[in-house]
Design a protein around this motif. Structure first.
Motif, PDB file in Angstrom:
ATOM      1  N   GLY A  73       1.210  -1.273  -0.012  1.00 24.63           N
ATOM      2  CA  GLY A  73      -0.286  -0.244   0.165  1.00 24.63           C
ATOM      3  C   GLY A  73       1.301   1.540   0.015  1.00 24.63           C
ATOM      4  O   GLY A  73       0.301   2.248  -0.554  1.00 24.63           O
ATOM      5  N   VAL A  74       2.060   1.450   1.040  1.00 18.63           N
ATOM      6  CA  VAL A  74       2.836   2.258   1.151  1.00 18.63           C
ATOM      7  C   VAL A  74       3.569   2.743  -0.354  1.00 18.63           C
ATOM      8  O   VAL A  74       3.260   3.988  -1.263  1.00 18.63           O
ATOM      9  N   THR A  76       2.357   1.277  -2.884  1.00 15.15           N
ATOM     10  CA  THR A  76       0.789   1.930  -4.512  1.00 15.15           C
ATOM     11  C   THR A  76       0.828   3.378  -4.128  1.00 15.15           C
ATOM     12  O   THR A  76       1.030   4.407  -5.192  1.00 15.15           O
ATOM     13  N   THR A  77       0.744   3.890  -3.150  1.00 13.79           N
ATOM     14  CA  THR A  77       0.788   5.745  -2.395  1.00 13.79           C
ATOM     15  C   THR A  77       2.045   6.652  -3.231  1.00 13.79           C
ATOM     16  O   THR A  77       1.418   7.267  -3.686  1.00 13.79           O
ATOM     17  N   ALA A  80       1.607   6.544  -6.502  1.00 16.54           N
ATOM     18  CA  ALA A  80      -0.001   7.343  -7.674  1.00 16.54           C
ATOM     19  C   ALA A  80       1.008   9.112  -7.482  1.00 16.54           C
ATOM     20  O   ALA A  80       0.580   9.245  -8.938  1.00 16.54           O
ATOM     21  N   ARG A  81       1.800   9.384  -6.151  1.00 19.72           N
ATOM     22  CA  ARG A  81       1.896  10.680  -6.345  1.00 19.72           C
ATOM     23  C   ARG A  81       2.886  10.829  -7.308  1.00 19.72           C
ATOM     24  O   ARG A  81       3.124  12.381  -7.650  1.00 19.72           O
ATOM     25  N   CYS A 100      -4.481  10.808  -2.481  1.00 17.15           N
ATOM     26  CA  CYS A 100      -2.492   9.133  -2.886  1.00 17.15           C
ATOM     27  C   CYS A 100      -3.112   8.372  -1.774  1.00 17.15           C
ATOM     28  O   CYS A 100      -2.683   7.171  -1.953  1.00 17.15           O
ATOM     29  N   SER A 101      -3.347   8.526  -0.298  1.00 16.84           N
ATOM     30  CA  SER A 101      -3.335   7.873   0.772  1.00 16.84           C
ATOM     31  C   SER A 101      -4.334   6.946   0.849  1.00 16.84           C
ATOM     32  O   SER A 101      -4.275   5.440   1.295  1.00 16.84           O
ATOM     33  N   GLY A 104      -3.823   3.827  -1.799  1.00 20.57           N
ATOM     34  CA  GLY A 104      -2.506   2.611  -1.191  1.00 20.57           C
ATOM     35  C   GLY A 104      -3.808   2.526  -0.570  1.00 20.57           C
ATOM     36  O   GLY A 104      -3.560   1.260  -0.418  1.00 20.57           O
TER      37      GLY A 104
END
Length: 118
Positions: A73-74, A76-77, A80-81, A100-101, A104
């Protein structure tokens, strides 16, 4: 009678009055048979997940699966950012930290759902 004796008698009368009131008022609720059965079923349903945490073996050590999902998840965040910054969506989309969070968290929960469901 002395003042001390009168105070003691007054306190004793007050205590007896409060004691009789507390006997008349039932503080604890009484559960019916149906209520007890529903409470038992709720306890059983909530204890269903206590079978153990899924884990994975990395270099001979057991790591909890939720930790791997959190790391995914982190990552992915961060991705995404980076994509938002490179495509100039940062000027269009408000609340970028929350967006973004959320991306994630959604990816981490999806990985957890598909990984741990048997």
């Amino acid at each position: 009678m002395s003042d001390k004796t009168e105070q003691i008698l007054t306190l004793e009368k007050r205590w007896r009055c409060e004691e009789s009131i507390s006997r008349r008022i039932s503080v604890s609720p009484v559960l019916t048979t149906t209520g007890r059965l529903l409470l038992l079923l709720a306890k059983i349903a909530l204890l269903n997940g206590c079978s153990g945490a899924p884990s994975l073996t990395i270099a001979g050590a057991y790591f909890p699966a939720w930790l791997a999902c959190a790391v995914i998840g982190v990552i992915t965040t961060v991705i995404a950012r980076g994509l938002m910054a490179s495509t100039h969506l940062t000027t269009i989309i408000p609340f970028q930290l929350a967006v973004c969070s959320a991306i994630g968290v959604l990816v981490a929960l999806a990985v957890w759902l598909f990984w741990t469901v048997h």
